[in-house]
Design a protein around this motif. Sequence first.
Motif, PDB file in Angstrom:
ATOM      1  N   UNK A   1       0.840  -1.206   0.000  1.00  0.00           N
ATOM      2  CA  UNK A   1       0.000   0.000   0.000  1.00  0.00           C
ATOM      3  C   UNK A   1       0.869   1.247   0.000  1.00  0.00           C
ATOM      4  N   UNK A   2       2.036   1.127  -0.612  1.00  0.00           N
ATOM      5  CA  UNK A   2       2.985   2.239  -0.705  1.00  0.00           C
ATOM      6  C   UNK A   2       2.795   3.038  -1.985  1.00  0.00           C
ATOM      7  N   UNK A   3       1.859   2.596  -2.828  1.00  0.00           N
ATOM      8  CA  UNK A   3       1.636   3.210  -4.137  1.00  0.00           C
ATOM      9  C   UNK A   3       2.880   3.112  -5.029  1.00  0.00           C
ATOM     10  N   UNK A   4       3.647   2.049  -4.837  1.00  0.00           N
ATOM     11  CA  UNK A   4       4.830   1.830  -5.665  1.00  0.00           C
ATOM     12  C   UNK A   4       4.441   1.192  -6.983  1.00  0.00           C
ATOM     13  N   UNK A   5       5.154   1.593  -8.033  1.00  0.00           N
ATOM     14  CA  UNK A   5       4.852   1.047  -9.354  1.00  0.00           C
ATOM     15  C   UNK A   5       5.523  -0.299  -9.612  1.00  0.00           C
TER      16      UNK A   5
ATOM     17  N   UNK B   1       9.326  -3.782  -3.455  1.00  0.00           N
ATOM     18  CA  UNK B   1       8.748  -2.777  -4.348  1.00  0.00           C
ATOM     19  C   UNK B   1       9.600  -1.523  -4.334  1.00  0.00           C
ATOM     20  N   UNK B   2       9.481  -0.753  -5.408  1.00  0.00           N
ATOM     21  CA  UNK B   2      10.154   0.543  -5.497  1.00  0.00           C
ATOM     22  C   UNK B   2       9.193   1.542  -6.131  1.00  0.00           C
ATOM     23  N   UNK B   3       9.305   2.806  -5.752  1.00  0.00           N
ATOM     24  CA  UNK B   3       8.483   3.812  -6.411  1.00  0.00           C
ATOM     25  C   UNK B   3       8.981   4.066  -7.820  1.00  0.00           C
ATOM     26  N   UNK B   4       8.152   4.651  -8.653  1.00  0.00           N
ATOM     27  CA  UNK B   4       8.559   4.931 -10.026  1.00  0.00           C
ATOM     28  C   UNK B   4       9.677   5.957 -10.062  1.00  0.00           C
ATOM     29  N   UNK B   5       9.583   6.967  -9.192  1.00  0.00           N
ATOM     30  CA  UNK B   5      10.596   8.012  -9.165  1.00  0.00           C
ATOM     31  C   UNK B   5      11.306   7.960  -7.829  1.00  0.00           C
TER      32      UNK B   5
ATOM     33  N   UNK C   1      12.125  -1.816  -1.055  1.00  0.00           N
ATOM     34  CA  UNK C   1      11.477  -2.025   0.228  1.00  0.00           C
ATOM     35  C   UNK C   1      10.958  -3.458   0.240  1.00  0.00           C
ATOM     36  N   UNK C   2      11.343  -4.218   1.265  1.00  0.00           N
ATOM     37  CA  UNK C   2      11.047  -5.637   1.284  1.00  0.00           C
ATOM     38  C   UNK C   2       9.876  -5.971   2.215  1.00  0.00           C
ATOM     39  N   UNK C   3       9.124  -6.995   1.825  1.00  0.00           N
ATOM     40  CA  UNK C   3       8.145  -7.590   2.714  1.00  0.00           C
ATOM     41  C   UNK C   3       8.839  -8.514   3.700  1.00  0.00           C
ATOM     42  N   UNK C   4       8.090  -9.111   4.635  1.00  0.00           N
ATOM     43  CA  UNK C   4       8.696  -9.946   5.678  1.00  0.00           C
ATOM     44  C   UNK C   4       9.127 -11.324   5.201  1.00  0.00           C
ATOM     45  N   UNK C   5       8.713 -11.730   3.998  1.00  0.00           N
ATOM     46  CA  UNK C   5       9.158 -13.000   3.445  1.00  0.00           C
ATOM     47  C   UNK C   5       8.231 -14.166   3.722  1.00  0.00           C
TER      48      UNK C   5
END
Lengths: 112, 115
Positions: free
Chosen positions: B26-30, B93-97, B105-109
């Motif tokens: 829910x970070x709005x990462x692309x 995930x990473x943001x577009x910019x 940014x990693x999830x807990x796995x």
Amino acid sequence: QKEVEQNSGPLSVPEGAIASLNCTYSDRGSQSFFWYRQYSGKSPELIMFIYSNGDKEDGRFTAQLNKASQYVSLLIRDSQPSDSATYLCAVKGRTGGFKTIFGAGTRLFVKA
Amino acid sequence: DGGITQSPKYLFRKEGQNVTLSCEQNLNHDAMYWYRQDPGQGLRLIYYSQIVNDFQKGDIAEGYSVSREKKESFPLTVTSAQKNPTAFYLCASTPADSGGTDTQYFGPGTRLTVL
């Protein structure tokens, strides 16, 4: 030759000492460099990133980058037992569509 | 709180069985990524997706499949064709910019074990 190489360790330092972690990479076109900390059984968390030659400091952590030597390091000052973890070096390179390549990590033990 | 969630935390697979690992952000990462980590090894890229309805194979895509129907979700299916699936699976995930730094940014796995 691995794309990103780290000494697997373990590296053992006494509490309060400086821990020095090293990483070399093969792609001269690499642009961004990252250090992640990973505790056992957990996911990696970003400590620092660096993309210019020289030093970058953040609290007890200093990242050092030397693109000519294709070398990046992480110094941890005043090491604490809570710093005991595996440290992953990651490089965002030119090959493979700018993917991020991770090293296998160096295990650090800080002895109280 | 913003972040990346993965489920389940532990997963057991019988031989010949397909299993699906969930990843939601829910970070709005692309961009979203799936990595596999084996003991003493670095993270190896399985698949990645930069936009909805598009994804690319990573270095070790054989035996895996993904979908990206929603920006927030990037599930990974481990098929029976993956002969050695026991590993720790990480979603990122990473943001577009991200200013060119591409901080992940990693999830807990999810720890997958073959029985």
